[in-house]
Design an enzyme around this catalytic site. Structure first.
Site, PDB file in Angstrom:
ATOM      1  CG  MET A   1      -1.967  -1.161   1.226  1.00 49.95           C
ATOM      2  SD  MET A   1      -3.160  -1.194   2.670  1.00 49.95           S
ATOM      3  CE  MET A   1      -4.092   0.128   1.898  1.00 49.95           C
ATOM      4  CB  SER A   2       1.640   3.512  -2.663  1.00 47.33           C
ATOM      5  OG  SER A   2       0.583   3.804  -3.377  1.00 47.33           O
ATOM      6  N   GLY A   3      -0.030   4.302   0.041  1.00 49.80           N
ATOM      7  CA  GLY A   3      -0.509   5.656   0.474  1.00 49.80           C
ATOM      8  C   GLY A   3      -1.377   6.241  -0.497  1.00 49.80           C
ATOM      9  N   GLY A   4      -1.518   5.797  -1.568  1.00 45.84           N
ATOM     10  CA  GLY A   4      -2.529   6.368  -2.744  1.00 45.84           C
ATOM     11  C   GLY A   4      -3.656   5.516  -2.853  1.00 45.84           C
ATOM     12  CG  ASP A   6      -4.657   3.971  -8.233  1.00 45.04           C
ATOM     13  OD1 ASP A   6      -5.888   4.216  -8.696  1.00 45.04           O
ATOM     14  OD2 ASP A   6      -3.815   4.540  -9.061  1.00 45.04           O
ATOM     15  CB  SER A   7      -2.469   0.797  -3.081  1.00 45.25           C
ATOM     16  OG  SER A   7      -2.222   1.981  -2.247  1.00 45.25           O
ATOM     17  CG  LEU A  26       6.654  -2.064  -0.037  1.00 41.47           C
ATOM     18  CD1 LEU A  26       7.394  -2.442  -1.685  1.00 41.47           C
ATOM     19  CD2 LEU A  26       7.028  -3.308   0.714  1.00 41.47           C
ATOM     20  CB  CYS A  95      10.459  -0.121  -8.285  1.00 35.87           C
ATOM     21  SG  CYS A  95       9.990  -0.275  -6.655  1.00 35.87           S
ATOM     22  N   GLY A 119      -2.378  -1.858  -6.723  1.00 33.69           N
ATOM     23  CA  GLY A 119      -3.409  -0.945  -7.469  1.00 33.69           C
ATOM     24  C   GLY A 119      -2.961  -0.770  -8.985  1.00 33.69           C
ATOM     25  CB  CYS A 193       9.605   7.577  -5.322  1.00 37.61           C
ATOM     26  SG  CYS A 193      10.707   6.029  -5.361  1.00 37.61           S
TER      27      CYS A 193
END
Length: 387
Positions: A1-4, A6-7, A26, A95, A119, A193
């Site tokens: 979960m990237s924090g966005g 979509d995820s 991550l 990545c 996502g 990033c």
């Protein structure tokens, strides 16, 4: 979960599907920025907090896994090394290959999980033979199959992409709002990033020794001086600062970067036209085509940049003796064994093709696989008629 968003919605849909879901963020930097700046970056403390809040709403456990050391080695240092060698890498693709669907997936399977869900906008299906395949998502504008083309068949067997059939990002945001997820209107991340300010050239200048050198035309005539060859990319027009105009008065573009000679080659737009590509370190996203074994030409579609043009092409698998002077750093090349590559011929000339980019091959919506572009031929230059 990237924090966005979509995820977060992907996790929500996985929960709705009855899966036992755990949210994992991550940590990819030992010194992440505290706050996000617009759409820049995706690995900040703010992003970790947003991922945690989404898990709280969904009622699932949340963990942060530290992959910063491996990210530094496999993604950041690889990015620097590729630019130092005069190539143009895609760090998001690297990545996915080394972190999200290798390091993360390997650990997940070791812990007893069945799959990694993300996502990403892409689809995993079964072919007529029952073997897993990677396909484009329903939303062409958001399709991310290009950066997932590095996934092997054994990895695709353990991938879930819950957003695959969603026809638009607006619907994902609306769903997030209905679920009470605070990230519903959070801007998308579309920058590198680990370069949050977006200044790639400035960032590279701190890590690569840039020395002034000559800018020459296709015939080797010196036209000016550059501040460091590695800071230029094929197709670049701005920033050349050549004192004299071209004989025909038209703009010049970067045709080639030669880091060993510290030389930048420039020329007219027509010299950017590429009619043949050789791509190394190929991998199939699912079962190989039968032509893998025979070396016969096969029809396909080619995409060589994320969200770029998709063009008809033909390709074949070639096996050649290892060339230690080439860009190939595969185990086969290091061992002196034959190197497997793809030879790709688009049906019409392409522009903006640079060594280091990923050539992804498709057949209809199916992703066949990918390889790293090593050389891109312009017929006029190859014939010695670049002047």
């Amino acid at each position: 979960m990237s924090g966005g968003v979509d995820s977060a919605v992907a996790a929500a849909r996985a929960v709705d599907a009855g899966h036992d879901v755990v949210g994992v963020h991550l940590a990819l930097s030992r010194m992440p920025g505290t706050l996000r700046t617009g759409s820049r970056g995706c690995c900040t403390i703010e992003d970790a907090s947003d991922a945690w809040r989404a898990c709280e709403v969904l009622g699932i456990p949340f963990y942060t896994w530290d992959f910063s050391e491996r990210f530094q080695t496999d993604v950041v240092e690889d990015f620097v090394a590729e630019y130092a060698a005069g190539r143009t890498p895609n760090p998001c693709l690297r990545c996915n290959e080394k972190i999200k669907f290798e390091a993360l997936l390997d650990r997940a399977i070791e812990l007893g999980f069945d799959a990694v869900a993300t996502g990403h906008y892409a689809r995993v299906d079964r072919g007529p033979d029952g073997r897993v395949q990677l396909h484009r998502a329903a939303d062409d504008a958001k399709d991310q199959s290009y950066v997932l083309a590095v996934l092997r068949e054994d990895q695709l067997e353990h991938c879930l992409f819950p957003l695959a059939d969603t026809p638009s990002k607006d619907l994902v945001r609306a769903e997030a709002a209905e679920r009470g997820l605070s990230v519903a209107q959070k801007p998308d991340s579309h920058d590198i990033c680990f370069i949050p300010d977006g200044d790639t050239r400035g960032w590279l200048a701190e890590r690569i020794a840039l020395e002034p050198g000559p800018i020459v035309d296709a015939d080797g005539v010196e036209l000016g001086t550059h501040a460091g060859a590695q800071a230029y990319t094929v197709g670049q027009r701005k920033g050349l600062a050549i004192g004299r105009p071209a004989p025909d008065g038209k703009p010049r573009f970067v045709l080639e970067v030669r880091p060993k000679e510290n030389t930048v080659v420039v020329g007219g737009r027509e010299l950017l036209d590429v009619d043949r590509i050789t791509a190394i370190r190929p991998s199939w996203a699912g079962a190989p085509l039968p032509e893998d074994a025979t070396g016969a030409w096969f029809d396909c579609d080619l995409q060589f940049r994320a969200h770029g043009e998709i063009v008809p092409a033909r390709a074949r698998v070639v096996r050649t003796p290892a060339d230690r002077t080439s860009a190939d750093r595969s185990p086969a090349a290091e061992a002196g064994d034959d190197v497997v590559a793809w030879e790709i011929e688009p049906t019409h000339p392409l522009r903006g093709v640079a060594p280091g980019q990923s050539a992804v091959l498709y057949r209809d919506t199916r992703v066949l696989g990918q390889a790293t572009i090593d050389t891109a031929r312009n017929a006029r230059l190859a014939a010695g008629t670049g002047a």
